[in-house]
Design a protein around this motif. Structure first.
Motif, short mmCIF file in Angstrom:
data_model
loop_
_atom_site.label_atom_id
_atom_site.label_comp_id
_atom_site.label_asym_id
_atom_site.label_seq_id
_atom_site.Cartn_x
_atom_site.Cartn_y
_atom_site.Cartn_z
N UNK A 77 -23.47 13.60 -34.17
CA UNK A 77 -22.61 14.58 -33.18
C UNK A 77 -21.22 14.77 -33.45
N UNK A 78 -20.73 13.83 -34.88
CA UNK A 78 -19.70 14.44 -35.69
C UNK A 78 -20.04 15.57 -36.85
N UNK A 79 -21.06 14.92 -37.64
CA UNK A 79 -21.82 15.86 -38.50
C UNK A 79 -22.11 17.22 -38.13
N UNK A 80 -22.45 17.03 -36.75
CA UNK A 80 -23.47 18.71 -36.88
C UNK A 80 -22.56 18.67 -35.39
N UNK A 81 -21.13 19.32 -35.21
CA UNK A 81 -20.22 20.07 -33.93
C UNK A 81 -21.00 21.45 -34.31
N UNK A 82 -22.07 21.97 -34.45
CA UNK A 82 -22.75 22.91 -34.28
C UNK A 82 -23.55 23.18 -32.83
N UNK A 83 -24.20 21.81 -32.87
CA UNK A 83 -24.60 20.92 -32.32
C UNK A 83 -24.28 20.14 -31.04
N UNK A 84 -25.26 20.05 -29.91
CA UNK A 84 -25.16 19.31 -28.08
C UNK A 84 -26.35 18.57 -28.53
N UNK A 85 -25.47 17.21 -27.96
CA UNK A 85 -26.40 16.22 -28.11
C UNK A 85 -26.02 15.14 -26.72
N UNK A 86 -26.68 14.38 -25.92
CA UNK A 86 -27.24 13.97 -25.26
C UNK A 86 -27.89 12.45 -25.07
N UNK A 101 -41.93 24.05 -31.32
CA UNK A 101 -41.34 23.69 -32.28
C UNK A 101 -40.51 22.46 -32.62
N UNK A 102 -40.13 22.38 -31.33
CA UNK A 102 -39.12 21.25 -31.27
C UNK A 102 -39.06 19.77 -31.63
N UNK A 103 -38.61 19.27 -31.93
CA UNK A 103 -39.27 18.11 -32.62
C UNK A 103 -39.44 16.65 -32.13
N UNK A 145 -29.85 21.52 -28.72
CA UNK A 145 -29.93 20.44 -28.06
C UNK A 145 -30.60 19.34 -28.64
N UNK A 146 -29.75 17.48 -28.88
CA UNK A 146 -30.82 17.20 -29.17
C UNK A 146 -30.10 16.17 -28.01
N UNK A 147 -31.84 15.44 -28.08
CA UNK A 147 -31.28 13.62 -26.50
C UNK A 147 -31.62 12.62 -27.42
N UNK A 148 -31.14 12.14 -27.68
CA UNK A 148 -31.49 10.55 -28.23
C UNK A 148 -31.82 9.79 -26.56
N UNK A 185 -35.02 21.42 -25.09
CA UNK A 185 -34.41 20.51 -25.85
C UNK A 185 -34.68 20.83 -27.39
N UNK A 186 -33.98 21.27 -28.22
CA UNK A 186 -34.54 21.10 -30.09
C UNK A 186 -34.92 20.08 -30.22
N UNK A 187 -35.02 18.40 -30.00
CA UNK A 187 -34.95 16.83 -30.66
C UNK A 187 -34.94 16.34 -29.92
N UNK A 188 -35.80 15.46 -29.64
CA UNK A 188 -35.85 13.99 -28.79
C UNK A 188 -36.28 12.96 -29.60
N UNK A 189 -34.78 12.44 -30.07
CA UNK A 189 -34.46 10.92 -30.72
C UNK A 189 -35.29 9.87 -30.23
#
Length: 244
Positions: A87-96, A177-179, A71-74, A140-144
């Motif tokens: 999101x299109x490049x990583x369909x196996x991931x989710x994005x908020x 470990x999340x980024x 799960x990614x948060x931008x 969350x696994x990543x915050x951008x």
């Protein structure tokens, strides 16, 4: 949980749900701007499916997306092009995505429709409210945060989003470990970010030298960024991971 209300005019939605519940200094100014007809129609069609609201309360991402995935948060996605590309490049991931400016929300919804994306959800409220009221800890696994307003005048530096208190609240929403991935094209803001992150409890720099990181392949280069690079402007990426 997604908002199941009937499609409504975006101005009505904005009036019913204020952009922020927080008092004090804000890191954003609500720019006046009207949606294009295409953006407005996309909003009316797709907000009930892809929109998330403060009134939904604390979400369960697995219920929102119907699966357990990275799960990614931008925060502050602008017009949403980069978020849609990721999101299109990583369909196996989710994005908020979080964005307070309605034309950007409409533009991303149109892009979601055009690309047929199912792995994106959107908040159109202050990111502070999303963090405090909507996201469970360690989800969350990543915050951008890409190219936030630099508030370049010294007297406005207090308005910069990246501050110690904000970073610590983000930390609690990241799993260990999340980024946290930050990027800016203002050198002074890059230095500010590095100072904040270097002193932030529970974070470590992913760059062994302790400096800035090369742009990861999965961060799209925006038109704005390309234009800046053509003019000789630098871009600085900071990648830090949660240690505890």
């Amino acid at each position: 949980m997604t908002d199941q209300k009937e499609p409504q005019d975006h101005r009505d939605a904005k009036e019913e749900s204020p952009v922020t519940t927080r008092r004090g200094v804000r890191s954003f100014v609500l720019r006046q701007g009207r949606m294009t007809e295409g953006q407005k129609k996309a909003f009316e069609r797709s907000w009930p499916k892809y929109g998330l609201t403060r009134e939904d309360g604390m979400i369960d991402p697995r219920q929102v997306f119907g699966r357990d995935a990275m799960l990614n948060l931008e925060i502050g996605f602008g017009m949403g092009k980069s978020l849609a590309e990721m999101a299109e490049a990583a369909p196996e991931q989710d994005f908020i995505g979080v964005e307070v400016h309605q034309p950007g929300v409409g533009a991303l919804l149109k892009d979601i429709e055009d690309r047929g994306l199912e792995n994106v959800r959107i908040y159109s409220i202050d990111a502070n409210d999303v963090i405090d009221l909507c996201l469970p800890d360690a989800c969350l696994d990543r915050v951008m945060v890409f190219f936030p307003d630099p508030w370049h005048k010294k007297r406005h530096h207090k308005r910069r989003l990246i501050q110690h208190e904000f970073v610590q609240r983000v930390r609690h929403k990241l799993r260990v470990g999340g980024i946290l991935h930050l990027a800016t094209d203002w050198e002074n803001y890059a230095e500010h970010m590095m100072e904040i992150m270097g002193a932030s409890e529970g974070f470590a720099n992913m760059q062994e030298s302790g400096g800035y990181s090369p742009r990861p392949d999965d961060r799209p280069v925006t038109k704005f960024e390309k234009r800046g690079e053509n003019l000789g402007h630098g871009v600085w990426d900071l990648l830090f991971y949660r240690t505890n």
